[in-house]
Write a protein that holds these residues in place. Structure first.
Motif, PDB file in Angstrom:
ATOM      1  N   PHE A   1      40.774  85.000 -19.308  1.00  0.00           N
ATOM      2  CA  PHE A   1      42.180  84.951 -18.909  1.00  0.00           C
ATOM      3  C   PHE A   1      42.622  86.248 -18.220  1.00  0.00           C
ATOM      4  CE2 PHE A   1      42.012  81.641 -22.137  1.00  0.00           C
ATOM      5  CZ  PHE A   1      42.767  80.640 -21.559  1.00  0.00           C
ATOM      6  N   SER A   2      42.195  87.399 -18.758  1.00  0.00           N
ATOM      7  CA  SER A   2      42.568  88.685 -18.168  1.00  0.00           C
ATOM      8  C   SER A   2      41.976  88.836 -16.774  1.00  0.00           C
ATOM      9  CB  SER A   2      42.090  89.842 -19.065  1.00  0.00           C
ATOM     10  OG  SER A   2      42.654  89.732 -20.355  1.00  0.00           O
ATOM     11  N   ALA A   3      40.718  88.401 -16.609  1.00  0.00           N
ATOM     12  CA  ALA A   3      40.063  88.471 -15.298  1.00  0.00           C
ATOM     13  C   ALA A   3      40.801  87.597 -14.290  1.00  0.00           C
ATOM     14  CB  ALA A   3      38.603  88.034 -15.426  1.00  0.00           C
ATOM     15  N   CYS A   4      41.201  86.415 -14.741  1.00  0.00           N
ATOM     16  CA  CYS A   4      41.944  85.488 -13.886  1.00  0.00           C
ATOM     17  C   CYS A   4      43.260  86.109 -13.428  1.00  0.00           C
ATOM     18  CB  CYS A   4      42.217  84.196 -14.656  1.00  0.00           C
ATOM     19  SG  CYS A   4      43.526  83.156 -13.980  1.00  0.00           S
ATOM     20  N   GLY A   5      43.999  86.698 -14.359  1.00  0.00           N
ATOM     21  CA  GLY A   5      45.291  87.304 -14.032  1.00  0.00           C
ATOM     22  C   GLY A   5      45.168  88.416 -13.013  1.00  0.00           C
ATOM     23  N   SER A   6      44.120  89.230 -13.140  1.00  0.00           N
ATOM     24  CA  SER A   6      43.915  90.350 -12.214  1.00  0.00           C
ATOM     25  C   SER A   6      43.678  89.863 -10.791  1.00  0.00           C
ATOM     26  CB  SER A   6      42.724  91.204 -12.679  1.00  0.00           C
ATOM     27  OG  SER A   6      42.949  91.704 -13.985  1.00  0.00           O
ATOM     28  N   VAL A   7      42.859  88.813 -10.661  1.00  0.00           N
ATOM     29  CA  VAL A   7      42.581  88.251  -9.331  1.00  0.00           C
ATOM     30  C   VAL A   7      43.859  87.647  -8.735  1.00  0.00           C
ATOM     31  CG1 VAL A   7      41.287  86.482  -8.060  1.00  0.00           C
ATOM     32  CG2 VAL A   7      40.144  87.824  -9.827  1.00  0.00           C
ATOM     33  N   GLN A   8      44.642  86.976  -9.580  1.00  0.00           N
ATOM     34  CA  GLN A   8      45.882  86.367  -9.097  1.00  0.00           C
ATOM     35  C   GLN A   8      46.848  87.412  -8.555  1.00  0.00           C
ATOM     36  OE1 GLN A   8      46.879  84.070 -12.682  1.00  0.00           O
ATOM     37  NE2 GLN A   8      46.833  82.232 -11.429  1.00  0.00           N
ATOM     38  N   ILE A   9      46.938  88.544  -9.219  1.00  0.00           N
ATOM     39  CA  ILE A   9      47.833  89.620  -8.770  1.00  0.00           C
ATOM     40  C   ILE A   9      47.413  90.110  -7.386  1.00  0.00           C
ATOM     41  CG2 ILE A   9      48.581  91.995  -9.221  1.00  0.00           C
ATOM     42  CD1 ILE A   9      48.370  91.268 -12.248  1.00  0.00           C
ATOM     43  N   LEU A  10      46.106  90.274  -7.162  1.00  0.00           N
ATOM     44  CA  LEU A  10      45.596  90.727  -5.862  1.00  0.00           C
ATOM     45  C   LEU A  10      45.944  89.732  -4.751  1.00  0.00           C
ATOM     46  CD1 LEU A  10      42.062  92.091  -6.887  1.00  0.00           C
ATOM     47  CD2 LEU A  10      44.070  93.432  -6.219  1.00  0.00           C
ATOM     48  N   ILE A  11      45.800  88.427  -5.049  1.00  0.00           N
ATOM     49  CA  ILE A  11      46.128  87.401  -4.050  1.00  0.00           C
ATOM     50  C   ILE A  11      47.637  87.367  -3.789  1.00  0.00           C
ATOM     51  CG2 ILE A  11      46.115  84.910  -3.575  1.00  0.00           C
ATOM     52  CD1 ILE A  11      43.457  84.729  -5.055  1.00  0.00           C
ATOM     53  N   ASP A  12      48.440  87.540  -4.852  1.00  0.00           N
ATOM     54  CA  ASP A  12      49.902  87.592  -4.691  1.00  0.00           C
ATOM     55  C   ASP A  12      50.306  88.719  -3.741  1.00  0.00           C
ATOM     56  OD1 ASP A  12      50.279  85.491  -6.416  1.00  0.00           O
ATOM     57  OD2 ASP A  12      50.703  86.740  -8.161  1.00  0.00           O
ATOM     58  N   VAL A  13      49.682  89.870  -3.921  1.00  0.00           N
ATOM     59  CA  VAL A  13      49.992  91.024  -3.066  1.00  0.00           C
ATOM     60  C   VAL A  13      49.624  90.726  -1.614  1.00  0.00           C
ATOM     61  CG1 VAL A  13      49.377  93.439  -2.574  1.00  0.00           C
ATOM     62  CG2 VAL A  13      49.792  92.716  -4.935  1.00  0.00           C
ATOM     63  N   ALA A  14      48.489  90.050  -1.408  1.00  0.00           N
ATOM     64  CA  ALA A  14      48.061  89.687  -0.051  1.00  0.00           C
ATOM     65  C   ALA A  14      49.069  88.728   0.596  1.00  0.00           C
ATOM     66  CB  ALA A  14      46.669  89.050  -0.090  1.00  0.00           C
ATOM     67  N   ILE A  15      49.568  87.749  -0.180  1.00  0.00           N
ATOM     68  CA  ILE A  15      50.568  86.801   0.342  1.00  0.00           C
ATOM     69  C   ILE A  15      51.878  87.527   0.650  1.00  0.00           C
ATOM     70  CG2 ILE A  15      51.995  84.785  -0.219  1.00  0.00           C
ATOM     71  CD1 ILE A  15      49.632  83.673  -1.812  1.00  0.00           C
ATOM     72  N   LEU A  16      52.257  88.472  -0.200  1.00  0.00           N
ATOM     73  CA  LEU A  16      53.469  89.254   0.025  1.00  0.00           C
ATOM     74  C   LEU A  16      53.370  90.026   1.346  1.00  0.00           C
ATOM     75  CD1 LEU A  16      56.198  90.327  -0.982  1.00  0.00           C
ATOM     76  CD2 LEU A  16      54.948  92.102  -2.232  1.00  0.00           C
ATOM     77  N   LEU A  17      52.205  90.609   1.610  1.00  0.00           N
ATOM     78  CA  LEU A  17      51.991  91.329   2.869  1.00  0.00           C
ATOM     79  C   LEU A  17      52.082  90.374   4.063  1.00  0.00           C
ATOM     80  CD1 LEU A  17      49.054  93.703   1.826  1.00  0.00           C
ATOM     81  CD2 LEU A  17      51.448  94.335   2.234  1.00  0.00           C
ATOM     82  N   GLN A  18      51.569  89.141   3.890  1.00  0.00           N
ATOM     83  CA  GLN A  18      51.684  88.132   4.953  1.00  0.00           C
ATOM     84  C   GLN A  18      53.152  87.819   5.248  1.00  0.00           C
ATOM     85  OE1 GLN A  18      49.361  84.780   3.484  1.00  0.00           O
ATOM     86  NE2 GLN A  18      47.821  85.111   5.064  1.00  0.00           N
ATOM     87  N   VAL A  19      53.936  87.607   4.190  1.00  0.00           N
ATOM     88  CA  VAL A  19      55.361  87.281   4.364  1.00  0.00           C
ATOM     89  C   VAL A  19      56.074  88.399   5.120  1.00  0.00           C
ATOM     90  CG1 VAL A  19      57.555  86.881   3.169  1.00  0.00           C
ATOM     91  CG2 VAL A  19      55.476  85.792   2.321  1.00  0.00           C
ATOM     92  N   LEU A  20      55.793  89.639   4.737  1.00  0.00           N
ATOM     93  CA  LEU A  20      56.418  90.788   5.399  1.00  0.00           C
ATOM     94  C   LEU A  20      55.975  90.896   6.855  1.00  0.00           C
ATOM     95  CD1 LEU A  20      56.049  93.405   2.511  1.00  0.00           C
ATOM     96  CD2 LEU A  20      58.177  92.340   3.289  1.00  0.00           C
TER      97      LEU A  20
END
Length: 242
Positions: A212-231
């Motif tokens: 679960f912890s490994a999953c959460g860490s990867v999700q945070i990285l992808i969220d940041v990438a999507i945030l950069l796309q939106v910006l």
């Protein structure tokens, strides 16, 4: 005596905080999709939302439920999976309704057509329900046969969180393909990111299975990438308009 009294006073507060954290874990998974649901309803446009996200999350959470059967972790995480499945089905139902309303073609794609080209692009909501039922039946059969195998149970858990960790990937790829993040906002992605940070912190603090912890860490990285796309794409759109 003072230390004992302070400890006694802190006990109910800690229990309350723990209960609130559990409630947030269960309900919080649906909250980031509320603004997207409202935006699709308002605009009658599903362009900004990838239904592949629903596919990934449905598979991940169905697998997670069977992982719980083999390895009983927190009940909170089981309830979270149920809420997420219901949320994704609600999103799919809305997308089907909007797409059918906007469609000018009378041709409908169905699961029964068995056409790989239109996999997960069906026009009827019941086909998505049928897919989930079929996947659940298959998982139930395999889990029943291999439930006594610790290796199988751990692999099931790893597979479940691997799918969940990739949940933002379809959206990331769709944004890149369209060169647009229309229908998405910084606020929406920040909600996703905040939710995933909270979720990962919960996993670590409650010593949930390491998957679960490994999953959460990867999700945070992808969220940041999507945030950069939106910006980036919103800035690019403003420059073109200017």
């Amino acid at each position: 005596h003072i230390q004992c009294d302070m400890s006694d006073d802190a006990g109910p507060i800690l229990m309350l905080l723990s209960w609130l954290a559990s409630c947030l874990m269960v309900i919080g998974v649906a909250l980031p999709y509320v603004p997207q649901y409202q935006e699709i309803q308002r605009s009658s446009n599903t362009e900004g939302f990838s239904t592949r996200v629903c596919l990934v999350l449905l598979i991940a959470n169905i697998l997670r439920i069977f992982f719980w059967i083999g390895k009983q972790f927190e009940l909170t995480l089981l309830l979270q999976s149920v809420v997420m499945i219901l949320t994704m089905l609600a999103m799919l139902h809305l997308c089907c309704s909007v797409q059918n309303t906007n469609s000018v073609s009378t041709k409908r794609h169905r699961l029964s057509d068995l056409d790989p080209k239109y996999f997960w692009k069906w026009n009827v909501f019941e086909d998505y329900l049928l897919f989930c039922f079929g996947l659940s039946a298959l998982c139930a059969m395999v889990t029943t046969l291999l439930l006594d195998s610790a290796v199988f149970v751990e692999m099931l858990g790893s597979l479940a969180v691997m799918f969940e960790a990739m949940l933002g990937l379809p959206q990331l790829l769709q944004n890149f393909h369209n060169r647009s993040t229309k229908g998405m906002s910084v606020k929406m992605v920040l909600l996703w990111t905040a939710g995933d940070i909270f979720k990962t912190s919960y996993f670590v603090m409650n010593q949930s299975p390491s998957q679960f912890s490994a999953c959460g860490s990867v999700q945070i990285l992808i969220d940041v990438a999507i945030l950069l796309q939106v910006l980036f794409y919103s800035q690019d759109r403003h420059l073109k308009l200017g």
